[in-house]
Design a protein around this motif. Structure first.
Motif, PDB file in Angstrom:
ATOM      1  N   LEU A 139      19.453  51.446  40.484  1.00  0.00           N
ATOM      2  CA  LEU A 139      17.899  51.480  40.136  1.00  0.00           C
ATOM      3  C   LEU A 139      17.526  52.167  38.928  1.00  0.00           C
ATOM      4  CD1 LEU A 139      15.269  49.644  40.936  1.00  0.00           C
ATOM      5  CD2 LEU A 139      15.008  51.272  42.830  1.00  0.00           C
ATOM      6  N   GLN A 140      17.780  53.598  39.134  1.00  0.00           N
ATOM      7  CA  GLN A 140      17.388  54.343  38.025  1.00  0.00           C
ATOM      8  C   GLN A 140      17.770  54.124  36.836  1.00  0.00           C
ATOM      9  OE1 GLN A 140      16.822  58.832  39.431  1.00  0.00           O
ATOM     10  NE2 GLN A 140      18.422  57.994  40.798  1.00  0.00           N
ATOM     11  N   LEU A 141      19.097  53.564  36.483  1.00  0.00           N
ATOM     12  CA  LEU A 141      19.728  53.085  35.339  1.00  0.00           C
ATOM     13  C   LEU A 141      18.914  51.919  34.875  1.00  0.00           C
ATOM     14  CD1 LEU A 141      22.082  53.247  33.179  1.00  0.00           C
ATOM     15  CD2 LEU A 141      23.509  51.895  34.565  1.00  0.00           C
ATOM     16  N   LYS A 142      18.522  50.966  35.891  1.00  0.00           N
ATOM     17  CA  LYS A 142      17.728  49.606  35.340  1.00  0.00           C
ATOM     18  C   LYS A 142      16.581  50.279  34.587  1.00  0.00           C
ATOM     19  CE  LYS A 142      18.523  45.922  36.396  1.00  0.00           C
ATOM     20  NZ  LYS A 142      19.320  44.760  35.950  1.00  0.00           N
ATOM     21  N   ARG A 143      15.841  51.314  35.141  1.00  0.00           N
ATOM     22  CA  ARG A 143      14.579  51.810  34.674  1.00  0.00           C
ATOM     23  C   ARG A 143      14.886  52.355  33.277  1.00  0.00           C
ATOM     24  NH1 ARG A 143      11.485  56.856  37.706  1.00  0.00           N
ATOM     25  NH2 ARG A 143      13.697  57.750  37.010  1.00  0.00           N
ATOM     26  N   LYS A 144      16.200  52.939  33.209  1.00  0.00           N
ATOM     27  CA  LYS A 144      16.495  53.533  31.687  1.00  0.00           C
ATOM     28  C   LYS A 144      16.564  52.490  30.640  1.00  0.00           C
ATOM     29  CE  LYS A 144      19.673  57.008  29.678  1.00  0.00           C
ATOM     30  NZ  LYS A 144      20.636  57.853  29.948  1.00  0.00           N
ATOM     31  N   VAL A 145      17.389  51.443  31.231  1.00  0.00           N
ATOM     32  CA  VAL A 145      17.636  50.189  30.334  1.00  0.00           C
ATOM     33  C   VAL A 145      16.625  49.508  29.937  1.00  0.00           C
ATOM     34  CG1 VAL A 145      18.741  47.909  30.322  1.00  0.00           C
ATOM     35  CG2 VAL A 145      19.936  49.927  31.255  1.00  0.00           C
ATOM     36  N   PHE A 146      15.619  49.378  30.873  1.00  0.00           N
ATOM     37  CA  PHE A 146      14.166  48.636  30.520  1.00  0.00           C
ATOM     38  C   PHE A 146      13.381  49.418  29.488  1.00  0.00           C
ATOM     39  CE2 PHE A 146       9.565  48.931  31.249  1.00  0.00           C
ATOM     40  CZ  PHE A 146       9.305  47.736  30.964  1.00  0.00           C
ATOM     41  N   HIS A 147      13.454  50.719  29.599  1.00  0.00           N
ATOM     42  CA  HIS A 147      12.529  51.734  28.609  1.00  0.00           C
ATOM     43  C   HIS A 147      13.377  51.491  27.279  1.00  0.00           C
ATOM     44  CE1 HIS A 147       9.443  53.173  30.979  1.00  0.00           C
ATOM     45  NE2 HIS A 147      10.325  53.724  32.066  1.00  0.00           N
ATOM     46  N   THR A 148      14.757  51.385  27.332  1.00  0.00           N
ATOM     47  CA  THR A 148      15.280  51.747  25.994  1.00  0.00           C
ATOM     48  C   THR A 148      15.205  50.282  25.244  1.00  0.00           C
ATOM     49  OG1 THR A 148      17.039  53.002  26.905  1.00  0.00           O
ATOM     50  CG2 THR A 148      17.754  51.618  24.759  1.00  0.00           C
ATOM     51  N   LEU A 149      15.271  49.138  25.956  1.00  0.00           N
ATOM     52  CA  LEU A 149      15.301  47.663  25.465  1.00  0.00           C
ATOM     53  C   LEU A 149      13.848  47.737  24.781  1.00  0.00           C
ATOM     54  CD1 LEU A 149      16.943  45.577  28.082  1.00  0.00           C
ATOM     55  CD2 LEU A 149      17.808  46.179  25.818  1.00  0.00           C
ATOM     56  N   CYS A 150      12.704  48.287  25.408  1.00  0.00           N
ATOM     57  CA  CYS A 150      11.375  48.170  24.986  1.00  0.00           C
ATOM     58  C   CYS A 150      11.318  48.884  23.654  1.00  0.00           C
ATOM     59  CB  CYS A 150      10.708  48.583  26.079  1.00  0.00           C
ATOM     60  SG  CYS A 150      10.327  47.537  27.552  1.00  0.00           S
ATOM     61  N   ASP A 151      11.989  50.228  23.846  1.00  0.00           N
ATOM     62  CA  ASP A 151      11.636  51.016  22.630  1.00  0.00           C
ATOM     63  C   ASP A 151      12.414  50.552  21.403  1.00  0.00           C
ATOM     64  OD1 ASP A 151      10.429  52.918  24.150  1.00  0.00           O
ATOM     65  OD2 ASP A 151      12.103  54.266  24.643  1.00  0.00           O
ATOM     66  N   MET A 152      13.730  49.821  21.428  1.00  0.00           N
ATOM     67  CA  MET A 152      14.129  49.200  20.549  1.00  0.00           C
ATOM     68  C   MET A 152      13.531  48.019  20.141  1.00  0.00           C
ATOM     69  SD  MET A 152      18.029  50.141  21.585  1.00  0.00           S
ATOM     70  CE  MET A 152      18.841  49.269  20.244  1.00  0.00           C
ATOM     71  N   ASN A 153      12.368  47.331  20.876  1.00  0.00           N
ATOM     72  CA  ASN A 153      11.878  46.180  20.460  1.00  0.00           C
ATOM     73  C   ASN A 153      12.768  45.083  20.727  1.00  0.00           C
ATOM     74  OD1 ASN A 153       9.146  47.242  19.782  1.00  0.00           O
ATOM     75  ND2 ASN A 153      10.252  47.745  17.684  1.00  0.00           N
ATOM     76  N   LEU A 154      13.508  45.100  21.608  1.00  0.00           N
ATOM     77  CA  LEU A 154      14.500  44.001  21.960  1.00  0.00           C
ATOM     78  C   LEU A 154      13.942  43.002  23.144  1.00  0.00           C
ATOM     79  CD1 LEU A 154      18.166  45.755  22.028  1.00  0.00           C
ATOM     80  CD2 LEU A 154      17.306  44.210  20.165  1.00  0.00           C
ATOM     81  N   ILE A 155      13.178  43.642  23.756  1.00  0.00           N
ATOM     82  CA  ILE A 155      12.410  42.768  24.993  1.00  0.00           C
ATOM     83  C   ILE A 155      10.993  43.413  24.767  1.00  0.00           C
ATOM     84  CG2 ILE A 155      14.427  42.450  26.411  1.00  0.00           C
ATOM     85  CD1 ILE A 155      13.084  44.510  28.225  1.00  0.00           C
ATOM     86  N   SER A 156      10.112  42.510  25.152  1.00  0.00           N
ATOM     87  CA  SER A 156       8.547  42.838  25.371  1.00  0.00           C
ATOM     88  C   SER A 156       8.366  43.632  26.767  1.00  0.00           C
ATOM     89  CB  SER A 156       7.898  41.776  25.384  1.00  0.00           C
ATOM     90  OG  SER A 156       6.249  41.805  25.989  1.00  0.00           O
ATOM     91  N   PRO A 157       7.634  44.690  26.929  1.00  0.00           N
ATOM     92  CA  PRO A 157       7.151  45.297  27.718  1.00  0.00           C
ATOM     93  C   PRO A 157       6.703  44.409  29.046  1.00  0.00           C
ATOM     94  CG  PRO A 157       5.729  45.986  26.094  1.00  0.00           C
ATOM     95  CD  PRO A 157       6.861  45.029  25.654  1.00  0.00           C
ATOM     96  N   TYR A 158       6.437  43.219  28.583  1.00  0.00           N
ATOM     97  CA  TYR A 158       5.899  42.006  29.388  1.00  0.00           C
ATOM     98  C   TYR A 158       6.895  41.250  30.097  1.00  0.00           C
ATOM     99  CZ  TYR A 158       1.540  43.901  27.480  1.00  0.00           C
ATOM    100  OH  TYR A 158       0.501  44.800  27.050  1.00  0.00           O
ATOM    101  N   ASN A 159       8.073  41.426  29.594  1.00  0.00           N
ATOM    102  CA  ASN A 159       9.079  40.674  29.923  1.00  0.00           C
ATOM    103  C   ASN A 159       9.605  41.261  31.351  1.00  0.00           C
ATOM    104  OD1 ASN A 159      11.712  39.360  30.593  1.00  0.00           O
ATOM    105  ND2 ASN A 159      12.373  39.497  28.421  1.00  0.00           N
ATOM    106  N   LEU A 160       9.462  40.669  32.453  1.00  0.00           N
ATOM    107  CA  LEU A 160       9.772  41.397  33.651  1.00  0.00           C
ATOM    108  C   LEU A 160      11.192  41.162  34.297  1.00  0.00           C
ATOM    109  CD1 LEU A 160       6.531  40.969  35.548  1.00  0.00           C
ATOM    110  CD2 LEU A 160       7.020  42.772  34.104  1.00  0.00           C
TER     111      LEU A 160
END
Length: 203
Positions: free
Chosen positions: A27-48
């Motif tokens: 679960l902690q890795l999922k959170r890290k992946v989410f932040h990284t994908l957002c920072d790299m503009n690969l997903i929108s922060p609104y993509n849940l």
């Protein structure tokens, strides 16, 4: 007192400590992946579909709906839950959160897809859950990693006081009855993200 009489019971070691530790790290890795994908503009922060920060109950707290691994655990534990509740059940959905200091769960009951639920402590600092049982008795329950509370969330008000720890990983597994109008929380099957819900779509 039975589950039927009070509407809940405590399930010690419903998953073993090694699995709890694995899911907590996952679960902690999922959170890290989410932040990284957002920072790299690969997903929108609104993509849940990858999880997200904040929902209507906990703004700015990482949570994920319908994660494939977590949803699979609903199916894995279903027979055990049916034995405890003496009910025939169908998987609804999973929801996991990494709570942070200052979070507070206000007293509430759950929605229709949550006839019977498990809240499993995955790890981190302890954070007791409070329940008001069928007899109107309030109780505080503190869980170790791998322990769970099995409860009827639609019927029993439940809450948590303000979290004083640093982090707490919690997993919710929800079940519904086979004759429910929308199985799998309106998804085609478990393991799908919320964006795959059939709500508002023609069958």
């Amino acid at each position: 007192m039975s589950f039927k009489d009070r509407g809940y019971n405590i399930q010690k070691n419903i998953i073993d400590r090694q699995l709890a530790d694995f899911l907590y790290s996952y679960l902690q890795l999922k959170r890290k992946v989410f932040h990284t994908l957002c920072d790299m503009n690969l997903i929108s922060p609104y993509n849940l579909d990858w999880g997200g920060l904040g929902d209507h109950m906990f703004p700015d707290t990482f949570a994920i709906y319908g994660d494939t691994a977590m949803d699979n655990l609903i199916a894995f534990l279903k027979k055990k839950v049916e034995t405890q509740t003496k009910l025939k059940l169908v998987e609804s959905y999973s929801y996991a959160r990494l709570y942070k200091k200052g979070d507070e769960l206000h007293k509430h009951t759950d929605r229709k897809g949550c006839a019977v639920s498990l809240t499993i402590n995955l790890g981190g600092d302890k954070w007791p859950i409070f329940l008001l049982d069928k007899k109107g008795i309030s109780t505080s329950i503190s869980l170790n990693p791998g322990d769970a509370v099995l409860y009827q969330g639609r019927d029993l008000p439940h809450w948590r006081e303000k979290f004083k720890g640093k982090i707490c990983g919690q997993l919710f597994l929800h079940y519904t009855s086979p004759d429910a109008q929308h199985l799998y929380d309106t998804r085609k099957h478990i393991g799908l993200p919320n964006s795959a819900s059939m709500k508002g779509k023609k069958n």
